[in-house]
Write a protein that holds these residues in place. Structure first.
Motif, PDB file in Angstrom:
ATOM      1  N   ILE A 175       0.913  -1.422  -1.016  1.00 41.55           N
ATOM      2  CA  ILE A 175       0.103   0.033  -0.059  1.00 41.55           C
ATOM      3  C   ILE A 175       0.880   1.322   0.195  1.00 41.55           C
ATOM      4  O   ILE A 175       0.068   2.375  -0.354  1.00 41.55           O
ATOM      5  CB  ILE A 175      -0.947  -0.251   1.390  1.00 41.55           C
ATOM      6  CG1 ILE A 175      -0.136  -0.483   2.546  1.00 41.55           C
ATOM      7  CG2 ILE A 175      -2.415  -0.762   0.584  1.00 41.55           C
ATOM      8  CD1 ILE A 175      -1.584   0.140   3.706  1.00 41.55           C
ATOM      9  N   ALA A 176       2.571   0.928   0.310  1.00 41.38           N
ATOM     10  CA  ALA A 176       3.036   2.359   0.436  1.00 41.38           C
ATOM     11  C   ALA A 176       4.397   2.160  -0.202  1.00 41.38           C
ATOM     12  O   ALA A 176       4.898   1.511   0.838  1.00 41.38           O
ATOM     13  CB  ALA A 176       2.868   2.633   1.421  1.00 41.38           C
ATOM     14  N   ALA A 177       4.746   2.343  -1.658  1.00 44.22           N
ATOM     15  CA  ALA A 177       6.097   1.865  -2.271  1.00 44.22           C
ATOM     16  C   ALA A 177       7.435   2.285  -1.340  1.00 44.22           C
ATOM     17  O   ALA A 177       6.997   3.457  -1.536  1.00 44.22           O
ATOM     18  CB  ALA A 177       5.766   1.855  -3.126  1.00 44.22           C
ATOM     19  N   ARG A 178       8.082   1.872  -1.117  1.00 41.92           N
ATOM     20  CA  ARG A 178       9.219   2.009   0.407  1.00 41.92           C
ATOM     21  C   ARG A 178      10.188   2.609  -1.051  1.00 41.92           C
ATOM     22  O   ARG A 178      11.308   2.367  -1.356  1.00 41.92           O
ATOM     23  CB  ARG A 178       9.340   1.978   1.374  1.00 41.92           C
ATOM     24  CG  ARG A 178       8.047   2.178   1.471  1.00 41.92           C
ATOM     25  CD  ARG A 178       9.043   1.644   3.096  1.00 41.92           C
ATOM     26  NE  ARG A 178       9.318   2.596   4.163  1.00 41.92           N
ATOM     27  CZ  ARG A 178       8.109   3.368   4.817  1.00 41.92           C
ATOM     28  NH1 ARG A 178       7.120   3.542   4.621  1.00 41.92           N
ATOM     29  NH2 ARG A 178       8.583   5.150   5.505  1.00 41.92           N
ATOM     30  N   LYS A 179      10.687   0.902  -2.265  1.00 47.22           N
ATOM     31  CA  LYS A 179      11.705   0.555  -3.370  1.00 47.22           C
ATOM     32  C   LYS A 179      10.878   1.925  -4.669  1.00 47.22           C
ATOM     33  O   LYS A 179       9.900   1.805  -5.118  1.00 47.22           O
ATOM     34  CB  LYS A 179      11.260   0.178  -3.904  1.00 47.22           C
ATOM     35  CG  LYS A 179      12.525  -0.589  -4.921  1.00 47.22           C
ATOM     36  CD  LYS A 179      12.846  -2.400  -5.022  1.00 47.22           C
ATOM     37  CE  LYS A 179      13.795  -2.433  -5.557  1.00 47.22           C
ATOM     38  NZ  LYS A 179      13.131  -1.973  -7.470  1.00 47.22           N
ATOM     39  N   VAL A 180      11.918   2.842  -4.552  1.00 46.80           N
ATOM     40  CA  VAL A 180      11.272   4.194  -6.057  1.00 46.80           C
ATOM     41  C   VAL A 180      11.849   4.125  -7.402  1.00 46.80           C
ATOM     42  O   VAL A 180      13.121   3.283  -7.407  1.00 46.80           O
ATOM     43  CB  VAL A 180      11.314   5.466  -4.878  1.00 46.80           C
ATOM     44  CG1 VAL A 180      11.808   6.476  -6.467  1.00 46.80           C
ATOM     45  CG2 VAL A 180      11.382   6.397  -4.060  1.00 46.80           C
ATOM     46  N   ALA A 181      11.009   3.380  -7.902  1.00 51.06           N
ATOM     47  CA  ALA A 181      12.135   2.357  -9.705  1.00 51.06           C
ATOM     48  C   ALA A 181      10.626   4.148 -10.356  1.00 51.06           C
ATOM     49  O   ALA A 181       9.387   3.928 -10.396  1.00 51.06           O
ATOM     50  CB  ALA A 181      10.563   1.916  -9.951  1.00 51.06           C
ATOM     51  N   PRO A 182      11.620   5.025 -10.743  1.00 58.85           N
ATOM     52  CA  PRO A 182      11.195   6.233 -10.942  1.00 58.85           C
ATOM     53  C   PRO A 182      10.699   5.746 -12.668  1.00 58.85           C
ATOM     54  O   PRO A 182      10.995   4.715 -12.847  1.00 58.85           O
ATOM     55  CB  PRO A 182      12.533   7.020 -11.657  1.00 58.85           C
ATOM     56  CG  PRO A 182      13.146   6.435 -10.705  1.00 58.85           C
ATOM     57  CD  PRO A 182      12.567   5.207 -10.374  1.00 58.85           C
TER      58      PRO A 182
END
Ligand code: 6CS
Ligand code: FE
Length: 304
Positions: free
Chosen positions: A284-291
């Motif tokens: 519900i809250a992505a902590r890995k940032v995948a631009p």
């Protein structure tokens, strides 16, 4: 990091001014929206884009949505959320990580490209979900600011994030359309009441903490009114992370299914929650940032 939007920590609710602009980039040649659309999003905190997707694309998305709904066993168990008082599916989260077509939809330049322009930054998917609002049994989503939850429970630092709702069924005045308070994105309504442990296990079915008090809601509704945009499948409703919104239950036979994608600015990636002991889970809250590199062209699997 100083908390500019303290919530669920005082005995009284408070209306705080917003620190950030809403639309971060003015119109310039090549923009994916008109100057008037950008101004309207900045003023109202939401924007309705009609006929964004073709009938063929929508038919493919509806088929995929039906497949996901009819085979929930193939999905990560925790991502399938039932209605509060039945086993009817209310939402399926992290659809961009469980369906190649939804992954492609999230990266579409008509969504991610528009979000990146308005947020003036690269974007990644903070959260995605299918909200079904089934006929007869689809329950309400009480008024709330998504940002209040994403800031307090997920650690989203500032208001540089927006949601896009792709209508996959007719959203009309009867089957519980999204209601928004235009202009409310400029006021942060701090909420009363500490965040319970593992709050999401309840709040995704029926949110009772992190919801604004009735006095603040009445104040905003009297000041700005309430809008309930409707539209046919293929319409996109985009709204700022802090625009107050909710929706009524659906007592008609007609489902109101929408695919939501939440685009967060890469520069606004999550830090530690501002008002909860531990961060909410990644689905519900992505902590890995995948631009995202926005993709153009028809949705996969639709091309002739
Ligand atoms: O807590 C959340 O992230 C979810 N809850 C609501 C009511 N809206 C945003 C999001 O889907
Ligand atoms: Fe919401």
């Amino acid at each position: 990091m100083q908390d500019q939007y303290p919530s669920r920590c005082a005995g009284q609710p408070e209306l705080l001014a917003r620190h950030e602009p809403v639309a971060r980039r003015a119109w310039e040649p090549g923009a994916p929206l008109t100057a008037e659309q950008i101004e309207r999003f900045d003023r109202d905190g939401y924007l309705v884009l009609e006929n964004v997707f073709s009938e063929a694309e929508i038919a493919a998305l509806q088929a995929e949505t039906g497949r996901l709904l009819s085979h929930p066993a193939g999905l990560e168990d925790e991502t399938v959320i039932a209605e509060p008082d039945s086993r009817e599916v209310r939402s399926i989260f992290r659809i961009h990580g469980q369906s190649r077509m939804m992954e492609r939809l999230a990266a579409d330049e008509r969504l991610a490209g528009v979000a990146s322009y308005l947020l003036d930054d690269e974007v990644y998917v903070h959260q995605s979900r299918l909200n079904y609002k089934p006929g007869f049994k689809g329950k309400e989503f009480f008024w709330h600011s998504d940002f209040e939850t994403w800031h307090t429970e997920d650690g989203m630092p500032s208001m540089r994030c927006l949601s896009m709702s792709v209508l996959l069924a007719e959203n009309d005045a009867n089957n519980g359309p999204l209601m928004l308070i235009p202009g409310s994105q400029r006021v942060f309504v701090s909420c009363v009441g500490e965040t319970p442990d593992d709050h999401y296990k309840h709040s995704l079915r029926k949110q009772e903490f992190g919801v604004p008090d009735e006095y603040s809601l009445a104040e905003l509704a009297h000041r700005h009114g309430i809008a309930a945009p409707t539209g046919k499948p293929g319409t996109v409703i985009l709204f700022d992370c802090n625009t107050m919104h909710g929706s009524n239950g659906n007592i008609t036979p007609f489902p109101r299914s929408n695919a939501f994608f939440v685009f967060n600015a890469v520069s606004n990636r999550l830090v530690a929650p501002f008002g909860a002991e531990k961060p909410r889970p990644d689905f519900i809250a992505a902590r890995k940032v995948a631009p995202i590199r926005p993709v153009s062209g028809e949705l996969m699997g639709v091309a002739a």
